[in-house]
Design a protein around this motif. Sequence first.
Motif, short mmCIF file in Angstrom:
data_model
loop_
_atom_site.label_atom_id
_atom_site.label_comp_id
_atom_site.label_asym_id
_atom_site.label_seq_id
_atom_site.Cartn_x
_atom_site.Cartn_y
_atom_site.Cartn_z
N GLY B 16 0.79 -1.23 0.00
CA GLY B 16 0.00 0.00 0.00
C GLY B 16 0.82 1.27 0.00
N THR B 17 2.13 1.18 0.17
CA THR B 17 2.99 2.36 0.15
C THR B 17 3.64 2.52 -1.22
OG1 THR B 17 4.95 1.19 0.95
CG2 THR B 17 3.46 2.12 2.61
N HIS B 82 1.73 -3.69 -4.19
CA HIS B 82 0.91 -4.87 -3.94
C HIS B 82 1.84 -6.04 -3.69
CE1 HIS B 82 -1.92 -8.17 -4.85
NE2 HIS B 82 -2.85 -7.32 -4.49
N MET B 83 1.38 -7.01 -2.93
CA MET B 83 2.22 -8.17 -2.62
C MET B 83 2.76 -8.83 -3.89
SD MET B 83 2.43 -8.35 0.65
CE MET B 83 3.07 -9.99 0.93
N SER B 84 1.96 -8.84 -4.94
CA SER B 84 2.36 -9.49 -6.19
C SER B 84 3.46 -8.73 -6.93
CB SER B 84 1.16 -9.66 -7.11
OG SER B 84 0.61 -8.40 -7.43
N ASP B 85 3.80 -7.52 -6.45
CA ASP B 85 4.88 -6.76 -7.09
C ASP B 85 6.26 -7.24 -6.65
OD1 ASP B 85 2.95 -3.73 -6.71
OD2 ASP B 85 3.09 -5.07 -8.44
N ALA B 86 6.31 -8.09 -5.64
CA ALA B 86 7.61 -8.60 -5.17
C ALA B 86 8.28 -9.40 -6.28
CB ALA B 86 7.41 -9.47 -3.95
N VAL B 111 7.93 -6.77 -0.71
CA VAL B 111 6.74 -6.09 -0.23
C VAL B 111 6.28 -6.77 1.05
CG1 VAL B 111 4.40 -5.35 -0.78
CG2 VAL B 111 6.10 -5.52 -2.60
N LYS B 112 6.25 -6.01 2.12
CA LYS B 112 5.86 -6.55 3.42
C LYS B 112 4.37 -6.36 3.65
CE LYS B 112 8.85 -3.77 5.16
NZ LYS B 112 9.69 -2.95 6.08
N PRO B 113 3.72 -7.34 4.29
CA PRO B 113 2.28 -7.20 4.52
C PRO B 113 1.98 -6.10 5.53
CG PRO B 113 3.07 -9.37 5.23
CD PRO B 113 4.26 -8.63 4.70
#
Lengths: 115, 113
Positions: B16-17, B82-86, B111-113
């Motif tokens: 989200g950041t 988004h988590m999928s951007d990792a 990307v951390k939750p």
Amino acid sequence: DTEVTQTPKHLVMGMTNKKSLKCEQHMGHRAMYWYKQKAKKPPELMFVYSYEKLSINESVPSRFSPECPNSSLLNLHLHALQPEDSALYLCASSQGLSGSQYEQYFGPGTRLTVT
Amino acid sequence: AQSVTQLDSHVSVSEGTPVLLRCNYSSSYSPSLFWYVQHPNKGLQLLLKYTSAATLVKGINGFEAEFKKSETSFHLTKPSAHMSDAAEYFCVVSLYNNNDMRFGAGTRLTVKP
């Protein structure tokens, strides 16, 4: 269809084996590429074919032999490889030679392990 | 000769950041610039490209990059991670009508939750 396919996904071979990697695209692209990628490194260019003719060979050892049978297919023949040749081998294609506006489309790669 | 430098080998953000991945290039002529993303054990996917048209380039999955000639930069941004951007991200530079494409060393985005 913007897909580049590669077979096999995984390959384990001994140092005396002969094997081939295959790459196929049906986008009408006239340039095709082989890259080698080691873990946590960017891809390194090996060969470039333009209109089915070898355009660039980045001083790759002769144990790697590329072949472009037609405009849709690209092969990489492997013989007498060394353990340090273990890597992810990526195929890519582009509408024309890269360096202009033509982006490259990459396949998923073949994970090669040489034992 | 041209080259590209990715200024961070690893970037970590919270979900989200905003995301900022930095890329500087060196080229004697007008370059083409690309950002690719590579998820683990996958091939590379083009996110966006700059080829001397608009300096602000929009790509897939909400990513965009701005070409700044005065700063020789082509930084990649996304407003909300988004988590999928990792994944691993590569900045690539090439010369017009020259087959010499140069990859940066890559930036690993976590990307951390």
